[in-house]
Motif scaffolding. Structure first.
Motif, PDB file in Angstrom:
ATOM      1  N   ASP A 121       0.578  -0.838   0.201  1.00  0.00           N
ATOM      2  CA  ASP A 121       0.247   0.075  -0.178  1.00  0.00           C
ATOM      3  C   ASP A 121       0.852   1.333  -0.276  1.00  0.00           C
ATOM      4  N   GLY A 122       2.083   1.058   0.493  1.00  0.00           N
ATOM      5  CA  GLY A 122       2.682   2.241   0.383  1.00  0.00           C
ATOM      6  C   GLY A 122       4.734   1.908   0.936  1.00  0.00           C
ATOM      7  N   LEU A 123       5.280   3.175  -0.113  1.00  0.00           N
ATOM      8  CA  LEU A 123       6.676   2.796   0.294  1.00  0.00           C
ATOM      9  C   LEU A 123       7.487   3.434   1.432  1.00  0.00           C
ATOM     10  N   ILE A 124       8.862   2.976   2.407  1.00  0.00           N
ATOM     11  CA  ILE A 124       9.538   3.626   2.181  1.00  0.00           C
ATOM     12  C   ILE A 124      10.998   3.393   1.758  1.00  0.00           C
ATOM     13  N   VAL A 125      11.379   4.933   1.014  1.00  0.00           N
ATOM     14  CA  VAL A 125      12.598   4.249   0.540  1.00  0.00           C
ATOM     15  C   VAL A 125      13.817   5.134   1.425  1.00  0.00           C
ATOM     16  N   LEU A 126      15.059   4.132   1.801  1.00  0.00           N
ATOM     17  CA  LEU A 126      16.100   5.024   2.729  1.00  0.00           C
ATOM     18  C   LEU A 126      17.099   4.719   1.518  1.00  0.00           C
ATOM     19  N   ASP A 127      17.230   4.764   1.063  1.00  0.00           N
ATOM     20  CA  ASP A 127      18.805   4.396  -0.465  1.00  0.00           C
ATOM     21  C   ASP A 127      18.347   5.673  -1.639  1.00  0.00           C
ATOM     22  N   GLY A 128      18.917   6.659  -1.089  1.00  0.00           N
ATOM     23  CA  GLY A 128      18.640   7.700  -3.028  1.00  0.00           C
ATOM     24  C   GLY A 128      19.966   7.342  -4.303  1.00  0.00           C
ATOM     25  N   SER A 129      20.237   6.026  -3.584  1.00  0.00           N
ATOM     26  CA  SER A 129      21.331   5.843  -4.614  1.00  0.00           C
ATOM     27  C   SER A 129      20.088   4.740  -6.105  1.00  0.00           C
ATOM     28  N   LEU A 130      18.652   5.021  -5.843  1.00  0.00           N
ATOM     29  CA  LEU A 130      18.450   3.992  -6.748  1.00  0.00           C
ATOM     30  C   LEU A 130      17.974   5.097  -8.119  1.00  0.00           C
ATOM     31  N   PRO A 131      17.544   4.402  -9.253  1.00  0.00           N
ATOM     32  CA  PRO A 131      17.871   5.548 -10.142  1.00  0.00           C
ATOM     33  C   PRO A 131      16.346   5.598 -10.380  1.00  0.00           C
ATOM     34  N   VAL A 132      15.959   6.597 -11.011  1.00  0.00           N
ATOM     35  CA  VAL A 132      14.798   7.225 -10.527  1.00  0.00           C
ATOM     36  C   VAL A 132      13.911   6.708 -11.378  1.00  0.00           C
ATOM     37  N   ALA A 133      14.156   5.832 -13.024  1.00  0.00           N
ATOM     38  CA  ALA A 133      13.246   5.533 -13.329  1.00  0.00           C
ATOM     39  C   ALA A 133      12.529   3.866 -12.725  1.00  0.00           C
ATOM     40  N   LEU A 134      13.150   4.422 -11.818  1.00  0.00           N
ATOM     41  CA  LEU A 134      11.602   3.220 -10.834  1.00  0.00           C
ATOM     42  C   LEU A 134      10.448   3.596  -9.632  1.00  0.00           C
ATOM     43  N   PHE A 135      10.466   5.024 -10.244  1.00  0.00           N
ATOM     44  CA  PHE A 135       9.580   5.386  -9.496  1.00  0.00           C
ATOM     45  C   PHE A 135       9.157   6.595 -10.515  1.00  0.00           C
ATOM     46  N   GLU A 136       9.099   6.172 -11.941  1.00  0.00           N
ATOM     47  CA  GLU A 136       8.250   7.025 -12.251  1.00  0.00           C
ATOM     48  C   GLU A 136       6.947   6.448 -13.677  1.00  0.00           C
ATOM     49  N   ARG A 137       6.014   6.302 -12.036  1.00  0.00           N
ATOM     50  CA  ARG A 137       5.096   5.035 -12.478  1.00  0.00           C
ATOM     51  C   ARG A 137       4.280   5.610 -11.738  1.00  0.00           C
ATOM     52  N   ARG A 138       4.267   7.101 -11.319  1.00  0.00           N
ATOM     53  CA  ARG A 138       2.753   7.513 -10.929  1.00  0.00           C
ATOM     54  C   ARG A 138       1.782   7.842 -11.672  1.00  0.00           C
ATOM     55  N   GLY A 139       0.872   7.469 -10.909  1.00  0.00           N
ATOM     56  CA  GLY A 139      -1.004   7.349 -11.370  1.00  0.00           C
ATOM     57  C   GLY A 139      -1.042   6.588 -12.159  1.00  0.00           C
ATOM     58  N   THR A 140      -0.200   5.389 -12.475  1.00  0.00           N
ATOM     59  CA  THR A 140      -0.899   4.819 -13.929  1.00  0.00           C
ATOM     60  C   THR A 140      -1.719   3.226 -12.821  1.00  0.00           C
TER      61      THR A 140
END
Length: 345
Positions: A121-140
């Motif tokens: 239901d939600g994500l907490i991310v403690l890793d700022g080195s992940l590729p931003v492309a992983l998080f580009e599915r907002r609202g789909t």
């Protein structure tokens, strides 16, 4: 004698609330008061009412789970943050799934499977080195659920975050060393491209400039937040013709590695060099010597991130305006930093 199966009406009567309130306390605990929530769950225990989690979650298309992405579970820094997340999540009826983003199997494709509203239901991310492309599915459809970054973040990303003032913490360490009488101060930084490395380096440089202290390239050592990189920085310090009398390390693990390596080489902290760390992990106060460090409120960071995420999940949208919450740090002064002596330098 057969006993009647407890119903939601029995819970409502025992708690002194309506059945609608019982339903809200079970399905979305964050929308009812703590007193009401406690009364409802006490009534559930006393009546023996069984919550059909599977059926409820299928109806609501919710998993009642939060995924936490952690860069290296072996790093003791994250333990109190995860405990803070778990405490808040459990009280709100959520389970927590922890994914180590630095494990060999955690490639981008496999991590992608965890970033779905069908998994959490939600994500907490403690890793700022992940590729931003992983998080580009907002609202789909079936796309990214609400996301909160904690400690680290991706610069420019449109997500809420909970963090500390890293630059202010670094400046606090430099000012403390200056106040002890040090005028030659070095720095062991974190991994290149990391937001914590960058902000702590900015705070270090700004404080040195503010105090009129020298900023010498050879006194800035590369690290990666690990014990090993701290040891390597100590060897680099030993190789200098003119050494800084104090060193601020951007993590406690590096500070411990730095001190241990010097000890193996026959040097003593703080007699030969003062050392300050950053984080205040559990070993810091028990190390020899006890480590002076910038204390992060790690449990509070985790708890704040979980509360913020649950609030966003309750809003029912992944596109809520981002929130930035900055928590204060403090200096824990111990014995690894002292006024420079005749052996230092």
């Amino acid at each position: 004698m057969d006993r009647k199966t407890p119903r939601i009406q029995d819970v409502a009567r025992a708690a002194g609330v309506s059945t609608a309130t019982v339903s809200r306390a079970i399905s979305n605990p964050s929308v009812v008061s703590e007193a009401t929530r406690n009364a409802v769950f006490e009534a559930i225990r006393s009546t023996g009412y069984q919550i059909n989690l599977t059926a409820r979650n299928l109806r609501q298309r919710r998993t009642r789970a939060i995924v936490v992405l952690v860069p290296n579970l072996g790093n003791p820094f994250f333990s109190h943050i995860l405990a803070g997340i778990e405490q808040v999540a459990a009280s709100a009826g959520f389970s927590v799934l922890i994914v180590d983003t630095k494990q060999p199997h955690a490639n981008e494709g496999q991590l992608f499977t965890y970033l779905s509203s069908s998994r959490a239901d939600g994500l907490i991310v403690l890793d700022g080195s992940l590729p931003v492309a992983l998080f580009e599915r907002r609202g789909t459809a079936g796309g990214l659920p609400p996301v909160v970054f904690a400690c680290e973040w991706i610069a420019g990303s449109p997500f809420s975050k909970v963090m500390i003032d890293n630059a202010a913490g670094a400046a606090m360490a430099i000012r403390h060393l200056h106040g002890l009488g040090h005028r030659c101060i070095g720095h062991v930084s974190g991994p290149r491209g990391n937001v914590l490395t960058d902000t702590r380096l900015q705070g270090t440089r700004a404080a040195l400039a503010e105090l009129g202290l020298p900023v010498r390239r050879e006194w800035f050592f590369d690290g990666d937040f690990s014990l090993q990189s701290g040891a390597e920085a100590a060897r680099a310090w030993l190789a200098l013709d003119e050494r800084p009398t104090a060193v601020f390390c951007a993590s406690d693990q590096m500070a411990c590695g730095f001190i241990s390596q010097l000890s193996m080489e026959g040097y003593t902290v703080p007699r030969d060099v003062s050392v300050v760390g950053f984080d205040d992990i559990d070993i810091a106060r028990h190390f020899i010597p006890p480590l002076t460090t910038v204390r992060q409120p790690r449990n509070a960071i985790g708890a704040a991130a979980a509360r913020l995420l649950i609030a966003q999940m309750g809003a029912g949208t992944a596109d809520a305006p981002p929130v930035e919450e900055v928590l204060a740090v403090e200096l824990a002064a111990r014995r690894s930093a002292a006024p420079p002596g005749p052996a230092a330098g």
